[in-house]
Enzyme design. Structure first.
Site, PDB file in Angstrom:
ATOM      1  N   THR A 183       0.840  -1.195   0.000  1.00 38.12           N
ATOM      2  CA  THR A 183       0.000   0.000   0.000  1.00 38.12           C
ATOM      3  C   THR A 183       0.871   1.239   0.000  1.00 38.12           C
ATOM      4  O   THR A 183       1.727   1.377   0.863  1.00 38.12           O
ATOM      5  CB  THR A 183      -0.892   0.042   1.249  1.00 38.12           C
ATOM      6  OG1 THR A 183      -1.702  -1.102   1.231  1.00 38.12           O
ATOM      7  CG2 THR A 183      -1.752   1.289   1.307  1.00 38.12           C
TER       8      THR A 183
ATOM      9  N   ARG B  57     -13.514  -8.058  -1.351  1.00 37.68           N
ATOM     10  CA  ARG B  57     -13.212  -7.292  -0.135  1.00 37.68           C
ATOM     11  C   ARG B  57     -12.731  -5.888  -0.490  1.00 37.68           C
ATOM     12  O   ARG B  57     -11.876  -5.720  -1.351  1.00 37.68           O
ATOM     13  CB  ARG B  57     -12.122  -7.987   0.671  1.00 37.68           C
ATOM     14  CG  ARG B  57     -11.538  -7.111   1.799  1.00 37.68           C
ATOM     15  CD  ARG B  57     -10.277  -7.757   2.337  1.00 37.68           C
ATOM     16  NE  ARG B  57      -9.685  -7.037   3.447  1.00 37.68           N
ATOM     17  CZ  ARG B  57      -8.697  -6.147   3.324  1.00 37.68           C
ATOM     18  NH1 ARG B  57      -8.220  -5.827   2.133  1.00 37.68           N
ATOM     19  NH2 ARG B  57      -8.185  -5.565   4.392  1.00 37.68           N
ATOM     20  N   VAL B  58     -13.270  -4.913   0.170  1.00 37.29           N
ATOM     21  CA  VAL B  58     -12.726  -3.555   0.082  1.00 37.29           C
ATOM     22  C   VAL B  58     -12.063  -3.266   1.413  1.00 37.29           C
ATOM     23  O   VAL B  58     -12.683  -3.412   2.469  1.00 37.29           O
ATOM     24  CB  VAL B  58     -13.830  -2.519  -0.192  1.00 37.29           C
ATOM     25  CG1 VAL B  58     -13.277  -1.103  -0.124  1.00 37.29           C
ATOM     26  CG2 VAL B  58     -14.456  -2.780  -1.560  1.00 37.29           C
ATOM     27  N   GLY B  59     -10.793  -2.918   1.380  1.00 37.60           N
ATOM     28  CA  GLY B  59     -10.042  -2.704   2.614  1.00 37.60           C
ATOM     29  C   GLY B  59     -10.171  -1.287   3.135  1.00 37.60           C
ATOM     30  O   GLY B  59     -11.078  -0.537   2.772  1.00 37.60           O
ATOM     31  N   ASP B  60      -9.237  -0.943   3.986  1.00 33.36           N
ATOM     32  CA  ASP B  60      -9.241   0.384   4.610  1.00 33.36           C
ATOM     33  C   ASP B  60      -8.761   1.480   3.666  1.00 33.36           C
ATOM     34  O   ASP B  60      -9.102   2.658   3.842  1.00 33.36           O
ATOM     35  CB  ASP B  60      -8.308   0.379   5.826  1.00 33.36           C
ATOM     36  CG  ASP B  60      -6.881   0.049   5.401  1.00 33.36           C
ATOM     37  OD1 ASP B  60      -6.675  -1.020   4.773  1.00 33.36           O
ATOM     38  OD2 ASP B  60      -5.981   0.858   5.664  1.00 33.36           O
TER      39      ASP B  60
ATOM     40  N   THR C 255      -0.854   2.010   6.690  1.00 28.95           N
ATOM     41  CA  THR C 255      -0.638   0.760   5.965  1.00 28.95           C
ATOM     42  C   THR C 255      -0.678  -0.363   6.983  1.00 28.95           C
ATOM     43  O   THR C 255      -0.327  -0.165   8.144  1.00 28.95           O
ATOM     44  CB  THR C 255       0.698   0.781   5.193  1.00 28.95           C
ATOM     45  OG1 THR C 255       0.861  -0.453   4.487  1.00 28.95           O
ATOM     46  CG2 THR C 255       1.891   0.968   6.105  1.00 28.95           C
TER      47      THR C 255
ATOM     48  N   ASP D  59      -2.884  -3.923   8.584  1.00 25.09           N
ATOM     49  CA  ASP D  59      -4.091  -4.745   8.684  1.00 25.09           C
ATOM     50  C   ASP D  59      -5.352  -3.884   8.579  1.00 25.09           C
ATOM     51  O   ASP D  59      -5.852  -3.334   9.553  1.00 25.09           O
ATOM     52  CB  ASP D  59      -4.068  -5.504  10.020  1.00 25.09           C
ATOM     53  CG  ASP D  59      -5.282  -6.405  10.182  1.00 25.09           C
ATOM     54  OD1 ASP D  59      -6.245  -6.280   9.401  1.00 25.09           O
ATOM     55  OD2 ASP D  59      -5.265  -7.245  11.102  1.00 25.09           O
TER      56      ASP D  59
HETATM   57  C1  SD4 Z   1      -5.543  -3.602   3.283  1.00 28.15           C
HETATM   58  N1  SD4 Z   1      -4.223  -1.907   4.369  1.00 28.15           N
HETATM   59  O1  SD4 Z   1      -6.221  -3.737   2.283  1.00 28.15           O
HETATM   60  C2  SD4 Z   1      -4.287  -2.751   3.196  1.00 28.15           C
HETATM   61  C3  SD4 Z   1      -3.089  -3.635   3.025  1.00 28.15           C
HETATM   62  C4  SD4 Z   1      -1.761  -2.954   3.289  1.00 28.15           C
HETATM   63  O2  SD4 Z   1       0.515  -3.023   3.279  1.00 28.15           O
HETATM   64  O3  SD4 Z   1      -1.657  -1.862   3.735  1.00 28.15           O
HETATM   65  N2  SD4 Z   1      -0.678  -3.611   3.032  1.00 28.15           N
HETATM   66  O4  SD4 Z   1      -5.804  -4.146   4.357  1.00 28.15           O
END
Ligand code: SD4
Length: 250
Positions: free
Chosen positions: A113, A141-144, A164, A166
């Site tokens: 990220t 899935r849509v992440g943060d 960046t 989890d």
């Molecule tokens: C996620 N935060 O989709 C992102 C992954 C990430 O370094 O940051 N990886 O969960």
């Protein structure tokens, strides 16, 4: 990154997502501006954004250029085409740009990220993220990263932060918002990111993630937890070049 218009917060599924918040504008002058700061040692992305900002391009264009560079380079195999596949082996991408300036423009496109914050010489702030998301995620899935307050956040009168790590946890704690709010309450950027991480770690000691933050005067900080190390990249008039910095462990 493709650009679209709107006000409010948007989250598009699967391929991309966008966030925009319209905030009050103010002009800040500091010898530490302009500043470009991003997660990880993605020096070329930082450099691209610096080139835009030094040529009087907009803070939004700078974030877009920086994050897009990572999409082209496929930074770390986690941004852009073909990175971190989902459970079915497909790559999907989350991204956003958020403008701290009071005008109705925002952005997005498909796509470790990268999280980036740019403050131009006039003090105009934008942040952006781009990622393939968590490796082997459930399809769809849509992440943060495309969520304002989670992946990144800016307040024109305060500063910005980007995250960046989890994302499933970060979406629940909104650490980028928390860090900006901490700076608004008077914390330094470093204290603000530590405090934001603490909110997560208090409940989830196994959390892995990192935060960067910069305030309107160009002072910045970063911290991480659960990674073996975390580096981020900064440009400002004192550093002169895009410089990789080792963050503080929480
Ligand atoms: C996620 N935060 O989709 C992102 C992954 C990430 O370094 O940051 N990886 O969960």
């Amino acid at each position: 990154m493709a650009r679209c218009r709107g006000g409010g917060v948007f989250a598009a599924f699967s391929l991309s997502a966008v966030g925009v918040l319209l905030l009050n504008s103010s002009v800040v002058h500091s010898q530490l501006l302009p500043v470009v700061i991003n997660t990880w040692p993605f020096v070329n992305a930082n450099y691209k954004a610096v080139q835009v900002v030094l040529k009087n391009g907009s803070h939004l264009d700078a974030v877009e250029a920086g994050c897009s560079e990572c999409e082209v380079e496929q930074c770390d195999g986690t941004v852009g085409y073909g990175g971190s596949p989902d459970e079915k082996g497909q790559t999907t991408l989350d991204a956003m740009i958020m403008d701290g300036v009071k005008r109705p423009v925002i952005d997005s496109k498909n796509h470790d990220t990268i999280g980036m914050i740019v403050i131009d010489e006039m003090g105009r702030i934008a942040c952006g993220t781009s990622t393939n998301g968590a490796s082997h995620k459930i399809p769809g899935r849509v992440g943060d990263s495309p969520i304002a307050g989670a992946g990144c956040y800016v307040d024109q009168d305060v500063g910005g932060a980007a995250a960046t790590g989890d994302g499933d946890l970060m979406m629940r704690f909104l650490p980028a918002y928390q860090a900006v709010e901490g700076m608004k309450q008077g914390l330094t950027p470093t204290k603000a990111v530590l405090e934001a991480l603490n909110r997560i770690i208090a409940y989830h000691p196994d959390f892995s993630g990192a935060l960067i933050a910069v305030n309107v005067t160009g002072h910045y900080g970063a911290a991480y937890h659960g990674f073996s190390s975390f580096h981020y990249t900064v440009f400002n008039p004192e550093l002169k070049n895009s410089t990789v910095i080792n963050a503080e462990v929480y």
